[in-house]
Design a protein around this motif. Sequence first.
Motif, PDB file in Angstrom:
ATOM      1  N   VAL A 107      57.599  31.954  17.711  1.00 13.61           N
ATOM      2  CA  VAL A 107      57.563  31.919  19.293  1.00 13.61           C
ATOM      3  C   VAL A 107      56.453  31.223  20.096  1.00 13.61           C
ATOM      4  O   VAL A 107      55.362  31.184  19.741  1.00 13.61           O
ATOM      5  CB  VAL A 107      57.553  33.306  19.597  1.00 13.61           C
ATOM      6  N   THR A 124      58.727  33.758  27.181  1.00 12.30           N
ATOM      7  CA  THR A 124      58.443  33.266  25.675  1.00 12.30           C
ATOM      8  C   THR A 124      59.692  32.627  25.340  1.00 12.30           C
ATOM      9  O   THR A 124      60.953  32.929  25.599  1.00 12.30           O
ATOM     10  CB  THR A 124      58.213  34.733  24.920  1.00 12.30           C
ATOM     11  N   PHE A 126      61.855  31.561  22.111  1.00 11.30           N
ATOM     12  CA  PHE A 126      61.629  31.952  20.743  1.00 11.30           C
ATOM     13  C   PHE A 126      62.691  30.827  20.180  1.00 11.30           C
ATOM     14  O   PHE A 126      63.846  30.614  20.433  1.00 11.30           O
ATOM     15  CB  PHE A 126      62.846  33.286  20.515  1.00 11.30           C
ATOM     16  N   PHE A 191      53.194  35.619  16.489  1.00  5.85           N
ATOM     17  CA  PHE A 191      54.162  34.695  16.984  1.00  5.85           C
ATOM     18  C   PHE A 191      55.163  34.230  15.976  1.00  5.85           C
ATOM     19  O   PHE A 191      56.084  33.496  16.284  1.00  5.85           O
ATOM     20  CB  PHE A 191      53.632  33.682  17.651  1.00  5.85           C
ATOM     21  N   ILE A 193      58.711  35.161  13.840  1.00  9.86           N
ATOM     22  CA  ILE A 193      60.250  35.939  13.862  1.00  9.86           C
ATOM     23  C   ILE A 193      60.615  35.858  12.281  1.00  9.86           C
ATOM     24  O   ILE A 193      60.631  35.292  11.472  1.00  9.86           O
ATOM     25  CB  ILE A 193      61.053  34.912  14.522  1.00  9.86           C
ATOM     26  N   SER A 206      60.196  39.746  16.182  1.00  7.92           N
ATOM     27  CA  SER A 206      59.088  39.044  16.405  1.00  7.92           C
ATOM     28  C   SER A 206      57.942  39.601  16.471  1.00  7.92           C
ATOM     29  O   SER A 206      57.632  40.779  16.954  1.00  7.92           O
ATOM     30  CB  SER A 206      59.245  37.971  17.377  1.00  7.92           C
ATOM     31  N   THR A 208      55.332  39.722  18.527  1.00  4.01           N
ATOM     32  CA  THR A 208      54.876  39.499  19.770  1.00  4.01           C
ATOM     33  C   THR A 208      54.680  40.730  20.705  1.00  4.01           C
ATOM     34  O   THR A 208      55.162  41.766  20.223  1.00  4.01           O
ATOM     35  CB  THR A 208      56.007  38.510  20.575  1.00  4.01           C
TER      36      THR A 208
END
Lengths: 412, 539
Positions: A107, A124, A126, A191, A193, A206, A208
Amino acid sequence: MMARNTVETNTAPVSDVFGKSGPLRLETPFHPRIAALMHTHAWYDWSGYLSAHSLWDEELEYFAIRSQAALFDLSPMVKYRIEGPDAEAFCDRLTLRDVTRLKPLRVQYTAWCDDAGEVIDDGTLFRLSETRFRLCCQERHLPWLLDGAIGFDVAIEEETEAIAGLALQGPTSFAVLQAAGFGEIGSLKPFGIAEFAHEGGRVTISRTGFTGDLGYELFVDAGDALSLWDRLWEAGRLHGLNAIGFGALDRARIEAGFLIANVDFVTVDAALRADRARMPDEIGLGWLVDMKKERFNGRRAIEAARAKGANRHVLVGLEIEGNVPAEHAIVYHRKKREAGIVTAAIWSPMLKRNIAIASLQRPYGDTVTDDLWVEIYALHELRYVKLMKRARIVERPFLKLDRRRATPPGGF
Amino acid sequence: MKKWDAVVIGSGHNGLVNACYLQRAGLDVLVVEKNEWIGGAAVSRELTDGFLYSNCSYVCSLFRPEIMRDLELPRHGLQVIPYEGGAVFTQDGDHLGAHRDHHAHRRAFARFSKRDAEAYERYARDVTRQCRFIQPLLMRTAPDPARLRPRDVSELLYLGRKFAGLSAEEMALTMRFWTMSISDFLDEYFESDVVKSYLAISGIIGTALGPMSPGTAYVLLHHYMGEVDGSVGAWGFARGGMGAVTQALAKSFRESGGTIRTEAEVDRVLVDTQGAKGVVLAGGEEIRADRVVSNADVKRTFLKLVERSDLPDPFVRDVERFKMRGSSGKLNIALDSMPEFPALPPNSPCVRGDMHFTDSIERMERGYDDWKAGRWSADPILDMVIPTTLDPTMAPPGKHFMSCFVQYCPPKVEGRDWTSADRDAFADTVISQIADYSPGFRERIVHMEVRTPRELEDEVGLTEGNIFQGELTFDQLLFNRPVPGYAQYRSPIGGLYICGSSTHPGGGVMGAPGRNAAAEILRDAKRPNKQMSPAHEVL
């Protein structure tokens, strides 16, 4: 003349009045669970969705983020699905950062500009696979994306309603995920996933968040939302999991120094006054701009502004003496000359400091950084106490937590 | 014989605004009105028991709040209530809803195009930016570039500086707005025909141009630069109908000592070598005054009320060429019960806004084709509102007043005068269209007032029934309105002024022409003008 009095009042069930375009405030896919936990009835409108501002006690919800784990419904966040052989090239052209270096299952926090180099939004990006991206943001600009995609082999679809999202944030958030059977997430770096099976479908997790804390964001098809909530809720019972509203999240994000579009800066599509739009360098997002990229929207304008020194604003973090939050206060130089405005401010419980995000006009915040003051009007029992408090420019984020980055994360 | 300081011809909103300001500045003012009632085209009349119609203008947004305040109109009974969005009914039995709530509005648009739903953000921004540019010009007298006295130079500089203050992008947009057709302009933002047709209606209303005619984008802008209590672009109903505007003005005028005479039609303006000296009424009665202010349109004023020999020929020719073409009609309908619209969800708020049945630009343009051929549109474009959904004062409980503005309607039918049979056939065309979308509509009708350009001209005095006293295309605005060299409310005849919608900044129930004219008259009279507060700043 006849008696005249009544106008027929609207007696229809609230959900029916707007017909196929849905009720005035949409319910998110998690609504039944949040409504069951809603004690304050402090709902607010987030992009047309009924969203919780607090559920029980905003301050305690904030401490859930910082001490236990907090579950926040971010479904109203705008989501675009960008897919196709040219998806990478398109996103690279669209956004400020180098997307060719964004590997699948990673991300990027990023922003995108119009041709004048003015910020359309931040958000953001992804990268869900080699050819599939999801762009999450605050504002809506589908025509900009579609027009920009001409010439690229890419399909773009607005999928806000189809995808449900949760933020799970706080020191025990990993422990909650572990208890929920997502333990393999332990190796995931910030960051990153990962995808997991859930109820016959998939959940995308994720590492984040918007809190500056250890935390994760989870996305599922709207139909799987409630079972995901239940799975986390059950797993969180022994880990202090709390549902929270936006009020608590907003405090945490200020500590973390994150910006909200149209709170801390005005996006170009929302700017009724053309001079309110901002270039990335003017809102502290200059670091996103990757000038090594040959082409991206706004590049020439950003380059020219940099060469000419034409940027007129600077976004800074301030630490202000005293303990009165300076929200929307005017910033002065030498207590006299107006230098800017505070866009967000809180007393930080984690730092025991009075912090603020402010937008200053150059040279203030740029070459002139000393002798800054903020004028605070503190209203106490119908009398303003006018305060002129010294402000010092400090680094953002205000709050840095080692646990945010520790991999594997602590279990607490 | 009494000699007035000023006589104002016509008791429309601009005439009364003008008269109020003059009277408050200490002049002794008489307003003469040809009808038994006052109000011009801002009038509410009870033509059938229990129902009050907004007979001509029917919604309010442009009327300047500074005027309402200066003249204490709220105290004299004026109240403007903002209304909800509206709807376009589509031929397939669906509808596009328009809503006050931003996100409900977006989602309604998204049913037709997800792209258009989000394109609306930038469109709204751009339109608002243009309105913010134009709004400050409304309450200023336009400069006269031919004369270039110091005040003209300074006003031209003001315009120039304002324009130069725009970004390159905004300048480009401004030029497009002033020149493009509304259809081309909307194409820059939207793809859905239904969405475009909903937005395009403001571009053609009252205008003898089609959505594809250049210049109509500005007409749309003209309809967005009003406000209801600071909400720019919002429209509302005057409580008690649009007559409430002129009733409040008349009360304010009388309270400050002004006099209104009804059933006093002006036959001609008295002119001698020194200038205007008063008016002669239709019965031959002479009214003497130091100055005459005409709220009648520029054609009626100078082609009917003044001897041609008293005017310079080029001026008369310019007045003759001023475009003021009849293009619309109106139905005012008393309804026994609330009409049903099966396309709408039950209790939809859309019925409290403006409703339309034209779902494509193409259909709108074909409606204009009929007008060009001298016929009313077989498939007309309606702007329909039911004020009684919000205003309890206009009909008995459970019954409703429907105002139905109709575009296009020619000033003459295939070159000949309107007959009553034509008028009835025109009304039937409109009713048929409504009934297509509202079963049982005909049976609900208790009474109906049908107005073609003929009725509008005969009764209200608007030449050809043009609701704006002259089209709002850019060639007829600012220092060109109504005639170059005479855009400052004065005329070739000393002491004869014009204050109606034919003058800058144009039509709609705005009051700005009447106010601006008063400022000029007081300037000429060397009278202090303390009653007029400055225009609100656009921050």
